[in-house]
Design a protein around this motif. Structure first.
Motif, PDB file in Angstrom:
ATOM      1  N   VAL A 208      10.525 -12.002   5.843  1.00 40.05           N
ATOM      2  CA  VAL A 208      10.042 -10.786   5.195  1.00 40.05           C
ATOM      3  C   VAL A 208       8.614 -10.999   4.692  1.00 40.05           C
ATOM      4  N   LEU A 209       8.001  -9.930   4.216  1.00 39.47           N
ATOM      5  CA  LEU A 209       6.586  -9.974   3.834  1.00 39.47           C
ATOM      6  C   LEU A 209       6.197 -11.076   2.842  1.00 39.47           C
ATOM      7  N   PRO A 210       6.938 -11.268   1.742  1.00 40.72           N
ATOM      8  CA  PRO A 210       6.508 -12.308   0.803  1.00 40.72           C
ATOM      9  C   PRO A 210       6.427 -13.682   1.461  1.00 40.72           C
ATOM     10  N   ALA A 211       7.263 -13.922   2.478  1.00 34.58           N
ATOM     11  CA  ALA A 211       7.229 -15.216   3.155  1.00 34.58           C
ATOM     12  C   ALA A 211       5.875 -15.428   3.819  1.00 34.58           C
ATOM     13  N   ILE A 212       5.313 -14.354   4.380  1.00 39.24           N
ATOM     14  CA  ILE A 212       4.022 -14.485   5.045  1.00 39.24           C
ATOM     15  C   ILE A 212       2.941 -14.772   4.006  1.00 39.24           C
ATOM     16  N   LEU A 213       3.108 -14.191   2.811  1.00 39.67           N
ATOM     17  CA  LEU A 213       2.130 -14.451   1.752  1.00 39.67           C
ATOM     18  C   LEU A 213       2.087 -15.937   1.428  1.00 39.67           C
ATOM     19  N   SER A 214       3.271 -16.578   1.300  1.00 36.42           N
ATOM     20  CA  SER A 214       3.229 -18.000   0.951  1.00 36.42           C
ATOM     21  C   SER A 214       2.675 -18.846   2.093  1.00 36.42           C
ATOM     22  N   SER A 215       2.937 -18.466   3.360  1.00 39.80           N
ATOM     23  CA  SER A 215       2.326 -19.254   4.438  1.00 39.80           C
ATOM     24  C   SER A 215       0.813 -19.106   4.427  1.00 39.80           C
ATOM     25  N   VAL A 216       0.328 -17.887   4.146  1.00 39.96           N
ATOM     26  CA  VAL A 216      -1.114 -17.663   4.155  1.00 39.96           C
ATOM     27  C   VAL A 216      -1.784 -18.375   2.989  1.00 39.96           C
ATOM     28  N   THR A 217      -1.132 -18.330   1.798  1.00 35.08           N
ATOM     29  CA  THR A 217      -1.719 -18.955   0.618  1.00 35.08           C
ATOM     30  C   THR A 217      -1.955 -20.432   0.844  1.00 35.08           C
ATOM     31  N   ALA A 218      -1.100 -21.073   1.649  1.00 34.31           N
ATOM     32  CA  ALA A 218      -1.251 -22.501   1.914  1.00 34.31           C
ATOM     33  C   ALA A 218      -2.579 -22.792   2.592  1.00 34.31           C
ATOM     34  N   GLY A 219      -3.241 -21.782   3.160  1.00 32.19           N
ATOM     35  CA  GLY A 219      -4.506 -21.986   3.853  1.00 32.19           C
ATOM     36  C   GLY A 219      -5.714 -22.199   2.948  1.00 32.19           C
ATOM     37  N   GLY A 220      -5.529 -22.121   1.630  1.00 30.15           N
ATOM     38  CA  GLY A 220      -6.602 -22.427   0.694  1.00 30.15           C
ATOM     39  C   GLY A 220      -7.675 -21.350   0.627  1.00 30.15           C
ATOM     40  N   ILE A 221      -8.877 -21.764   0.232  1.00 28.99           N
ATOM     41  CA  ILE A 221      -9.962 -20.823  -0.065  1.00 28.99           C
ATOM     42  C   ILE A 221     -10.339 -19.982   1.149  1.00 28.99           C
ATOM     43  N   ALA A 222     -10.276 -20.559   2.347  1.00 24.75           N
ATOM     44  CA  ALA A 222     -10.679 -19.825   3.545  1.00 24.75           C
ATOM     45  C   ALA A 222      -9.759 -18.634   3.773  1.00 24.75           C
ATOM     46  N   ARG A 223      -8.530 -18.743   3.306  1.00 26.94           N
ATOM     47  CA  ARG A 223      -7.567 -17.654   3.500  1.00 26.94           C
ATOM     48  C   ARG A 223      -7.400 -16.808   2.236  1.00 26.94           C
ATOM     49  N   ALA A 224      -8.236 -17.046   1.211  1.00 28.92           N
ATOM     50  CA  ALA A 224      -8.068 -16.342  -0.063  1.00 28.92           C
ATOM     51  C   ALA A 224      -8.080 -14.827   0.130  1.00 28.92           C
ATOM     52  N   GLY A 225      -8.991 -14.342   0.978  1.00 24.35           N
ATOM     53  CA  GLY A 225      -9.093 -12.905   1.200  1.00 24.35           C
ATOM     54  C   GLY A 225      -7.861 -12.347   1.868  1.00 24.35           C
ATOM     55  N   VAL A 226      -7.375 -13.058   2.897  1.00 25.49           N
ATOM     56  CA  VAL A 226      -6.189 -12.592   3.615  1.00 25.49           C
ATOM     57  C   VAL A 226      -4.982 -12.593   2.684  1.00 25.49           C
ATOM     58  N   ALA A 227      -4.856 -13.659   1.898  1.00 28.48           N
ATOM     59  CA  ALA A 227      -3.725 -13.742   0.973  1.00 28.48           C
ATOM     60  C   ALA A 227      -3.774 -12.590  -0.024  1.00 28.48           C
ATOM     61  N   SER A 228      -4.970 -12.276  -0.521  1.00 29.21           N
ATOM     62  CA  SER A 228      -5.090 -11.170  -1.475  1.00 29.21           C
ATOM     63  C   SER A 228      -4.735  -9.850  -0.816  1.00 29.21           C
ATOM     64  N   ALA A 229      -5.128  -9.705   0.462  1.00 26.33           N
ATOM     65  CA  ALA A 229      -4.787  -8.478   1.177  1.00 26.33           C
ATOM     66  C   ALA A 229      -3.268  -8.357   1.281  1.00 26.33           C
ATOM     67  N   ALA A 230      -2.605  -9.468   1.637  1.00 24.21           N
ATOM     68  CA  ALA A 230      -1.146  -9.448   1.747  1.00 24.21           C
ATOM     69  C   ALA A 230      -0.526  -9.110   0.398  1.00 24.21           C
ATOM     70  N   SER A 231      -1.071  -9.695  -0.670  1.00 23.35           N
ATOM     71  CA  SER A 231      -0.465  -9.467  -1.982  1.00 23.35           C
ATOM     72  C   SER A 231      -0.677  -8.019  -2.425  1.00 23.35           C
ATOM     73  N   LEU A 232      -1.808  -7.423  -2.006  1.00 22.03           N
ATOM     74  CA  LEU A 232      -2.056  -6.020  -2.361  1.00 22.03           C
ATOM     75  C   LEU A 232      -1.024  -5.117  -1.678  1.00 22.03           C
ATOM     76  N   ILE A 233      -0.771  -5.399  -0.386  1.00 27.68           N
ATOM     77  CA  ILE A 233       0.224  -4.601   0.344  1.00 27.68           C
ATOM     78  C   ILE A 233       1.594  -4.739  -0.325  1.00 27.68           C
ATOM     79  N   LEU A 234       1.895  -5.963  -0.780  1.00 29.03           N
ATOM     80  CA  LEU A 234       3.191  -6.220  -1.417  1.00 29.03           C
ATOM     81  C   LEU A 234       3.322  -5.532  -2.769  1.00 29.03           C
ATOM     82  N   MET A 235       2.167  -5.501  -3.482  1.00 28.16           N
ATOM     83  CA  MET A 235       2.191  -5.056  -4.870  1.00 28.16           C
ATOM     84  C   MET A 235       2.338  -3.536  -4.964  1.00 28.16           C
ATOM     85  N   LEU A 236       1.759  -2.824  -3.991  1.00 27.00           N
ATOM     86  CA  LEU A 236       1.644  -1.364  -4.131  1.00 27.00           C
ATOM     87  C   LEU A 236       2.981  -0.619  -4.234  1.00 27.00           C
TER      88      LEU A 236
END
Lengths: 308, 305
Positions: free
Chosen positions: B254-282
């Motif tokens: 499910v979606l939150p699982a993708i957020l944790s995989s993306v977050t593991a990517g560190g600073i380079a993935r910070a933007g993508v992780a934030s995008a995922a978290s925004l979709i989750l949060m709304l």
């Protein structure tokens, strides 16, 4: 004679059960799942806590061996127990008080500001996974906002590894947990304040209450004892159950178990080492600890509530 | 301002507009000093910033193009907002072999099924617990209160053992079933049903209605606020549940699982992780905005006796 008496009582009990058969039918679907996924797991944990069990073979009965190991041989358990108590004793009461304080002050606001501020304080819980952003804020290199700010001001000379350093990880996670802790209990308080009978304040004003503090202590709190009890239960559940924040921000397990709690340690023992017997033992200990705290706190609040 | 003026805002039907325009910042109370009001405002303001800051930062980062994420020193607000991160999120998901739409689909189906199922089951269970003195009702009510303590993280491992033995691990049911049996929903619903007058039920009984009919036709239409609250709490819980070790097949995640995989990517993935978290949060936030009044109304009956 006695036998007959018991028989007739049984009959009436059976009769009463039959009379309420629709009630049982209504509850059946929920209760089935509840027993399957809450009651049976708790009972199973108690049974398995006396066994050696790896999910594959039949559990071996080992008596109190797991309990002895937990208290006497397992240094990691003592570390996570200490961490759990620190989490619970700091975040529990502090966020309970903050929930109450915020709810009280929000209640002073006007009709438009109130829902907005309620949403604002509840947002971290509502957003669910949004706490991951603390990982960015606290990032160990100089790209982390907090490192960068502290370095610009001159408090730090080089970036801090907030979530890796054993000395900082626990305090930092406590702050994050506090940020995340205005949950159901907070909403109950907000509701409790809005529900207080307005005419009581009027009566209070006539009786000589002259400021908001007196109103709070003489009118509002005595009227809210039920919300106070409910929030306490929810708070205990939340502060002993801290886990996802820790594993997602500081790793699983954290460096030297510096910030692990009993819950994350149970997951470590259970899902990575598959020592389900021992994991159950620790879980049973946690259940007992939570029930004890609950009884203690309910007692204190009830006494406090009836004094007024 | 006279004593009676600020009272009974709810009971007296004054025209709404007048009331709102007068009381945007503060309610009119007796016994309030101006300095006290300023203090309240400052206190809430300072803590409000602390609570809002991480979320604001997360939302801003979601719209930052790569060069703004890697800028040094880091900035809080975004200068040239772009949708780069959302597009990249779609690509990252495909790298895990499953398109992003699949995660969204899984999350949506599981959340809707679990939320509506929970509402149905919890409501049906709450009615007898609130209103019927059946043998064992006291005991069951106590068990429900006690189980409020046992949050999902506390019973995780014992629950995992039981679900593994039933063969539920790595199926959507591993996420749905635990959400269906959450005791908070039953507890809140029961407290709310307690406030419904018995006379209403008696009238229906005299008309010969079965208890099932009474629940669905008399009780349920009268517990809308509690129903909304259950929907929000259940949805928020299940929507944010990443599944942990309950689900390991990529196509079931499910979606939150993708957020944790993306977050593991560190600073380079910070933007993508934030995008995922925004979709989750709304979704939960939007839901809560619509139903806040209902939630507060329900929570006001939530007291523990």
């Amino acid at each position: 004679m006695k036998k007959k008496e018991r028989l007739s009582r049984d009959l009436t009990l059976g009769h009463r059960i039959w009379q309420y058969r629709e009630s049982y039918l209504l509850m059946a679907p929920y209760m089935l799942l509840f027993f399957l996924l809450t009651v049976i797991p708790v009972v199973a944990a108690i049974c398995l806590s006396f066994t050696d069990f790896n999910m594959l073979s039949w559990p071996d009965f080992v008596g109190f061996e797991n309990y002895l190991r937990m208290f006497l041989d397992d240094k990691t358990f003592l570390i996570v127990l200490k961490n759990t108590l620190i989490f619970a004793f700091l975040t529990g009461p502090v966020s309970y008080i903050l929930s109450f304080l915020f709810a009280w002050l929000i209640n002073e606001l006007g009709d438009r500001m109130r829902p907005f501020m309620t949403l604002l304080f509840y947002m971290p819980v509502l957003g669910g996974n949004v706490y991951f952003v603390w990982g960015l804020l606290l990032s160990g290199d100089s790209y982390g906002i907090i490192n960068s700010l502290l370095m610009q001001v001159g408090i730090l000379n080089e970036p801090q590894e907030w979530l890796v350093n054993q000395n900082t990880v626990l305090p930092v996670l406590i702050v994050v947990q506090l940020w995340l802790s205005l949950g159901t209990g907070f909403l109950a308080f907000v509701a409790g304040f809005q529900n207080t009978d307005k005419s009581q304040f009027e009566a209070g004003a006539i009786d000589g209450i002259s400021n908001r503090w007196q109103e709070l202590f003489y009118i509002t709190i005595p009227g809210m004892s039920q919300q106070l009890l409910f929030s306490a239960v929810m708070q205990i559940g939340a502060s002993f159950g801290v886990s996802a924040v820790i594993t997602n921000l500081a790793g699983f397990p954290t460096t030297q178990y510096a910030a692990d709690t009993i819950v994350t340690y149970i997951m470590d023992v259970g899902t990575t080492r598959f020592e389900m017997g021992y994991a159950s033992t620790i879980a049973v200990f946690l259940f007992a600890l939570m029930m004890f705290s609950n009884n203690l706190i309910q007692g204190v609040i009830r006494r406090f509530g009836t004094e007024d | 301002m006279t004593a009676g003026d600020g009272k009974g805002e709810k009971s007296v039907n004054k025209p709404k507009k007048l009331r709102a325009s007068k009381r945007i910042l503060f309610r009119q109370h007796l016994n309030r000093s101006t300095w006290g009001n300023i203090g309240v405002f400052l206190f809430l303001g300072i803590f409000g910033v602390f609570f809002a800051f991480p979320i604001v930062y997360s939302v801003c980062t979601a719209f930052k193009p790569m060069n703004e994420i890697l800028i040094f020193p880091p900035r809080i607000f975004v200068r040239n907002p772009s949708l780069e991160n959302f597009i990249e999120l779609g690509q990252v998901a495909t790298d895990f072999w499953v398109p992003l739409s699949r995660y969204i689909f899984n999350s949506a189906v599981i959340s809707v099924v679990a939320t509506l199922g929970h509402l149905l089951l919890a409501g049906m269970a709450a009615y007898p617990l609130a209103k019927h003195p059946f043998p064992g009702s006291k005991f069951l009510n106590q068990v429900m209160v006690m189980s409020l303590l046992f949050t999902s993280s506390v019973t995780y491992i014992p629950q995992y053992i039981v679900m593994a033995k039933m063969g539920l691990i790595d199926t959507p049911w591993a996420l749905i079933l635990p959400a269906l049996q959450s005791s908070l929903g039953v507890y809140l619903m029961r407290s709310f049903i307690l406030t419904i007058p018995n006379a209403m039920l008696e009238a229906a009984r005299i008309d010969g209605a079965s208890e099932f009919r009474i629940y669905f036709q008399v009780i349920f239409p009268n517990v809308k606020p509690a129903a909304m609250t259950l929907i929000i709490f259940a949805f928020q819980g299940i929507w944010n549940n990443g599944g942990g070790s309950l689900i390991y097949s990529e196509e079931l995640k499910v979606l939150p699982a993708i957020l944790s995989s993306v977050t593991a990517g560190g600073i380079a993935r910070a933007g993508v992780a934030s995008a995922a978290s925004l979709i989750l949060m709304l979704p939960p936030i939007i839901l809560f905005c619509f139903a806040q009044r209902n939630v507060i109304e329900t929570m006001s009956t939530s007291g523990l006796k």
